[in-house]
Scaffold this motif. Structure first.
Motif: not given
Ligand SMILES: NC(=O)C1=CN([C@@H]2O[C@H](COP(=O)(O)OP(=O)(O)OC[C@H]3O[C@@H](n4cnc5c(N)ncnc54)[C@H](O)[C@@H]3O)[C@@H](O)[C@H]2O)C=CC1
Ligand SMILES: O=C(O)[C@H]1O[C@H](OP(=O)(O)OP(=O)(O)OC[C@H]2O[C@@H](n3ccc(=O)[nH]c3=O)[C@H](O)[C@@H]2O)[C@H](O)[C@@H](O)[C@@H]1O
Length: 436
Positions: A205-217, A267-271
């Motif tokens: 779960p942390s790996a999955e979340m890391t991807k979204y958190a990186a793009n969102a940041m 990616c940024f818009p969709k993520d």
């Protein structure tokens, strides 16, 4: 090591070619038969620097194969990467149908140990769903005792620099739940990072979340700077100076602080949307990300607003030129590109639009059709134009002959969506940037 990569898009093709370059035996599988047939002929489905020679080299060395039938590939490999698309669903959440379809196909033909790695960007909990889908299909076939692992290995490459990013990543994030999966992925990634092993192992779960958190940041930094840029215009500050001023603070850093006419891409818009939706599904509201989206949507409309204001809302029938159509330089990808928003606004306002992009012209024709004029080059685009919009900062737009541009235009109004130009007054242009 023998691996399969399912989904031969930007991520799948680049990953496949790069792993093959490092000596792995790679089977790339896609349901798009035309794409696979073209790849076998050496025709690239996307524009990405350095990719074509790498694909060619590895196909010739028989390390890179292109296939359409996963069930034939599965017995040959130990690791299967899922790299299919996860487009936004109607409510913004990630559409997992392709990912789960691949999982079911795997379960339908798997008969020995495999490590299934999700490389697509997927919300927390998806690897669990992948595991359940595979298990269900195995059980249906009476193969319930076949062992397998799932892992999450999100990808952080950028289009336009994809090969470089993949080969020299800042870090590789891997979520695992077994030692066997950890060993296999260590073995696979080690050759890429011999002296500086930067694989960050964590739970799935942390790996999955890391991807979204990186793009969102990253998206947040851009929207923040766009907001600051817009304020700079009101108060008479120059955002280029402000950007340098804050970027040299090592706590802030200088990357991804460039204001402009909004972020686009697949990616940024969709993520950002997907993360907002994940939060909502869990009863939480991502207030910062809501604002990030709002600012970005507004930013994409800013170029037209500047033009419309300059002509006192009298723009019907005016001729305009657009330099750059892809969502960023170095790619022909136009997903969520600002150019599309601008073109729509201009056409609705009754303008005549000429466009030019060094690489994305075919993609633009596919998306926009004959509603605009496709210029032969950047100079052809500006003939008789009442305004020139600079939307994508391709290198060939950096130092054009401004004399020729000015002479060709009806009115030398330059609206620079990427803050690239700093023309002397003597060039005679009316210049508008973002926050300067
Ligand atoms: N484009 C990018 O720069 C990056 C994308 N990502 C993520 O990677 C994933 C893939 O993105 P892209 O490569 O851009 O997608 P894409 O849309 O370029 O390619 C996806 C490919 O998957 C194929 N496909 C769909 N269903 C299939 C199935 N059942 N079996 C086999 N192939 C199937 C499609 O035909 C297509 O060729 C997404 O989750 C995206 O968010 C992550 C990092 C960077
Ligand atoms: O998940 C993904 O698909 C990828 O999304 C982005 O990569 P990408 O969309 O290919 O391109 P970026 O270079 O990040 O640019 C995205 C958009 O932001 C804009 N941008 C970027 C940087 C900046 O300072 N300002 C800015 O407006 C670009 O013009 C572009 O429209 C991330 O940078 C990658 O790490 C990630 O893997």
């Amino acid at each position: 090591m023998k691996i399969a990569i399912i989904g031969v898009g930007y991520v799948g093709l680049v990953s496949g070619a790069c792993f093959a370059e490092l000596g792995a035996d790679v089977y790339c599988v896609d349901v798009d038969e035309r794409k696979i047939a073209q790849l076998r002929e050496g025709v690239m489905p996307i524009y990405e620097a350095r990719l074509q020679p790498m694909v060619k080299r590895n196909v010739e060395a028989s390390r890179l194969h292109f296939e359409t039938d996963l069930s034939l590939v599965l017995p040959l490999v130990e690791i299967v990467f899922i790299a299919v698309g996860t487009p936004p669903d109607q409510d913004g959440s990630a559409d997992l149908s392709h990912v789960l379809e691949v999982a079911r196909t795997i379960g339908k033909s798997m008969d020995s140990y495999k490590l299934i790695v999700c490389k697509s960007t997927v919300p927390v909990g998806t690897s669990r769903k992948v595991k359940a889908a595979i298990r269900e299909e195995l059980d249906k076939r009476g193969f319930g005792d076949v062992e397998f692992d799932v892992a999450s290995n999100p990808e952080f490459l950028k289009e336009g620099n994809a090969v470089e990013d993949f080969m020299k990543p800042d870090r590789v994030v891997v979520g695992v739940e077994s030692d066997r999966a950890k060993e296999l992925l260590t073995y696979l990634y080690k050759p890429m990072q011999l002296n500086n092993f930067r694989v960050l192992f964590m739970d799935i779960p942390s790996a999955e979340m890391t991807k979204y958190a990186a793009n969102a940041m990253l998206a947040t930094r851009i929207s923040f700077m766009n907001d600051i840029a817009n304020l700079c215009e009101y108060v008479g500050a120059d955002v280029n100076m402000v950007r340098r001023g804050i970027g040299s603070d090592s706590r802030i850093g200088s990357k991804f602080l460039y204001p402009g006419c909004g972020y686009g891409g697949s990616c940024f818009p969709k993520d950002v949307k997907a993360l907002i939706q994940t939060a909502r599904d869990n009863g939480y509201e991502m207030r910062v990300l809501n604002a990030v989206e709002d600012v970005n949507a507004r930013q994409k409309k800013l170029l037209f607003e500047k033009f419309d204001r300059y002509y006192n809302h009298d723009v019907k029938g005016r001729k305009v030129a657009i330099w750059g159509l892809s969502f960023k330089p170095g790619t022909d990808d136009m997903r969520e590109a600002t150019s599309l928003v601008l073109i729509q606004q201009l056409l609705e306002a009754g303008c005549e639009v000429s466009v030019y992009d060094p690489i994305a012209m075919d993609e633009a024709k596919r998306r926009i059709g004959d509603k605009v004029r496709y210029a032969n080059d950047l100079y052809d685009a500006v003939i008789d134009a009442d305004a020139l919009f600079h939307v994508t900062e391709w290198k060939e737009f950096r130092m054009p002959s401004w004399e020729v541009v000015k002479r060709s235009m009806n009115n030398p109004l330059l609206i620079d969506g990427r803050n690239v130009y700093d023309l002397p007054d003597s060039f005679g242009f009316t210049y508008m940037g973002i926050g300067i």
